[in-house]
Structure formats: C-alpha cells, structure tokens
Design an enzyme around this catalytic site. Structure first.
Site, short mmCIF file in Angstrom:
data_model
loop_
_atom_site.label_atom_id
_atom_site.label_comp_id
_atom_site.label_asym_id
_atom_site.label_seq_id
_atom_site.Cartn_x
_atom_site.Cartn_y
_atom_site.Cartn_z
N ASP A 148 1.02 -1.20 0.09
CA ASP A 148 -0.21 -0.32 0.41
C ASP A 148 0.65 1.25 -0.58
O ASP A 148 1.28 1.59 1.51
CB ASP A 148 -1.31 -0.08 1.11
N ARG A 208 -7.64 10.90 1.20
CA ARG A 208 -6.99 9.51 -0.73
C ARG A 208 -7.40 9.86 -0.71
O ARG A 208 -7.13 8.93 -2.67
CB ARG A 208 -7.00 8.76 0.59
N HIS A 255 -11.90 1.55 -3.65
CA HIS A 255 -12.15 0.02 -2.99
C HIS A 255 -13.78 -0.08 -3.53
O HIS A 255 -14.17 0.54 -2.94
CB HIS A 255 -12.53 0.71 -0.38
N HIS A 267 -11.29 -1.01 9.18
CA HIS A 267 -10.25 -1.68 10.52
C HIS A 267 -11.05 -2.10 11.28
O HIS A 267 -10.35 -2.95 12.28
CB HIS A 267 -8.51 -0.64 10.04
N ASP A 326 -9.60 -7.02 0.11
CA ASP A 326 -9.33 -6.69 1.51
C ASP A 326 -9.26 -7.22 2.55
O ASP A 326 -9.39 -8.83 2.90
CB ASP A 326 -10.73 -4.79 1.91
#
Length: 339
Positions: free
Chosen positions: A70, A144, A175, A187, A253
């Site tokens: 990443d 991001r 995503h 997460h 993921d």
C-alpha cells in the site's frame, strides 16, 4: 544456487514480520496456496535492504510470487526514507481546480515516480489508485480521495495509471463500489452504506471509465443491495464481471480487519471471499491466522484465477533513471504538493 520451486500462483497473499525472511516465512511462501506477499512499513529500512528482501522472495518460486504494497501517498506510504515523499491525492484534486492540464500532468508524473521507485526495489504492485469519492463523510478515506466529482476522479486516476504503466506497474482500483460515503473505518468496525444502487451510481463511474488491472472491494455493507460486505457478496462480484465487464484480478481487502468479522473465523472469511469471487485473498498482520488457513483451507486449484494473478507481474527489470524528464517532473510535483 537454489533452484526456485515451480508453482503457479495460489490465492493467498500473506505478509512477513521483519526486514528479512525467516525459515517459517520461506516455508509458508512456498506453500501451494500462497501466490503473493504484501509489504508493510516494518519490512522497510532502506532501498538496499528492500531490494535484497524482494530478490529473496522472487527467487523462491517460478513464476515469482507477486509482491505488493500500500503506497498511495500522504498517510498511506509504507516506504519513506530513500523514497520521494508523495502527497495525498486530494492535492491533485485541488490542483485540478486551478489548472486541469497541470493536474493531469502532475498525476501522470507522480504515478511514474511511485511505480519507478517501487519497481527499482523489486516491488511488483501498489494497491493504488483510490477511486472513492470525497463525499466529506469518511475519515478513513478523507484526503486519500482525488475529488468529489466522479469524472474528475476518473481523469486524475487515469493519468496516474498512465504514469504507473510507464514504469511497468499494473493498477488496482479501490474500494469498490465506493467507501467514500460510509463513515466507519473498516479496520476497526463494519461500515454501512444505506444508499440504493441508483444513489451509488456516481461512485461507480470511475470503475466504468478506467482500464484497471485489479480491483479491491470495500469491507462495507450496502444494505439496500446485499446483507454482506462487498468483498463477500456474490452480487457485487457478478456486477463487476457482468455489468462493468471487468476481467482483471479481484483482491479481497485484508481479511483480518474488523470489517471482515461478519463472515466468521479466518478460514470462514477466506472461504466466503473465495466463494463470492475474489481471486486473491489477503491475510495480514495475523501470523497465527495464516497458519490456520494453510492448515485447514483446502480449495481446488483454479487455473483461471491463477492466470489472472500472473498477468499482474511485470517481466521487465526497471532501472532507476533519475534523470528521466517524467521522473524529475514527478519529484518536483511531489515537493510542491507536499510543501
């Protein structure tokens, strides 16, 4: 000289703990279920050390394992010292507002720097670009994202992808179908997006417009469409293949994240993602879980999925050419946008 073991790419992407391979790392990396390895900041000390590590990994098998990372820029850049500091992609969106052509040129040159520096150290793939729209809601996405306008995201991401390709690197959009609306961080939680398919249409625009080699679904549940997160959803995988007509690699993921916990223990998560249609399954930061999967998961080999993974490998060695005009432009752009 050790002869590499001949094994096709398996469906698992795992990680290692340190700056060099241990005996158990080597044992796991030649397991038939493994097809790739993802690097983290803990695996990086210097360009020389990283080059040695990737050389050792690639030497284990033929064809070589896929090495990914990443490395988007901004908050998400695993290799720092010795690498160009890359700006968050929002900086390109802000530049777009001032000059479209400058922003497109900057995106291409940044993509070239990103890929050139990684490829020079033996890294095959970065999980980039982020195609999520900036709805102003998601803290985990935030800067991001390139922009809130899907057409702008598609153009900037397309230019960045062009730069990646100049250095022999494939592109992985994430995503899918969009993580910019859901507020929770996958997460540590299970994000939910209550929008209808019609309301999700803007988020899908970049996936329709761009030529992507790989896609990573979101650990987000789109409750008006399916009860399962996108990575575990046959609906979303079929939508990718049959509606968007995507024929590249679908990565899960990280299946050790909280957003994947809805599928059960780690073996159940791996099986659920595999059954849904993922080609490569990430199990990260959980060495005991990796051992559990290697011991208890027994899927049939899928030649089609394995061949998709193989297409992400670049056979050409990429030398580090610091006087390349596109590279110089990218370094200068990075400095300006990070200032």
């Amino acid at each position: 000289m050790t002869v590499p073991i001949e094994l096709p790419h398996g469906p698992l992407m795992i990680d290692v703990a340190a700056l060099e391979l241990s005996d158990i790392d080597r044992e796991r990396l030649i397991h038939p279920l493994v097809g790739g390895l993802i690097l983290f900041a803990r695996n990086y000390q210097s360009t020389a050390q990283l080059s040695k590590l990737t050389t050792d990994i690639h030497a284990l098998r033929s064809p070589p394992l896929l090495i990914a990372i990443d490395h988007e820029g901004g908050r998400v850049q695993r290799c720092r010292e010795g690498f160009t500091r890359l700006p968050p992609m929002r900086g390109l969106g802000e530049l777009w507002e001032r000059s479209t052509q400058q922003a497109l040129a900057a995106a291409k040159s940044l993509g070239h720097v990103l890929a050139t520096e990684l490829r020079a150290c033996g890294v095959d793939l970065s999980f980039t670009p982020v195609l999520d729209l900036d709805w102003g809601r998601s803290g985990v996405i935030g800067d991001r994202a390139f922009h809130g306008d899907p057409a702008v995201v598609a153009q900037l991401a397309g230019a960045l992808i062009e730069g990646l390709g100049c250095a022999g690197m494939a592109a992985c959009g994430k995503h899918f179908p969009g993580h910019g609306w859901a507020e929770a961080d996958s997460h540590v939680a299970i994000p939910v997006d209550e929008r209808t398919l019609a309301e999700l249409a803007p988020d899908l625009v970049p996936y329709r417009l761009l030529k992507l080699d790989a896609i990573m679904p979101a650990h987000v549940i789109y409750t008006n469409i399916d009860a399962k997160p996108a990575g575990f959803s046959k609906y979303w995988h079929q939508y990718l293949r049959n509606n968007i007509m995507f024929d590249g690699v679908v990565f899960s993921d990280d299946l050790s994240m909280e957003g994947a916990s809805i599928a059960g223990d780690i073996v159940s998560r791996v099986q659920a993602a595999w059954d849904a249609g993922c080609d490569m399954l990430l199990v990260c930061n959980a060495p005991d879980a990796v051992g559990d999967v290697l011991d208890r998961w027994h899927p049939e080999f899928d030649r089609v999925r394995s061949s998709r993974i193989a297409r992400l490998m670049s056979n050409a060695a990429i030398p580090m050419v610091r006087d390349d005009p596109l590279y110089i432009a990218g370094v200068n752009t990075a400095r300006l946008l990070c200032a």
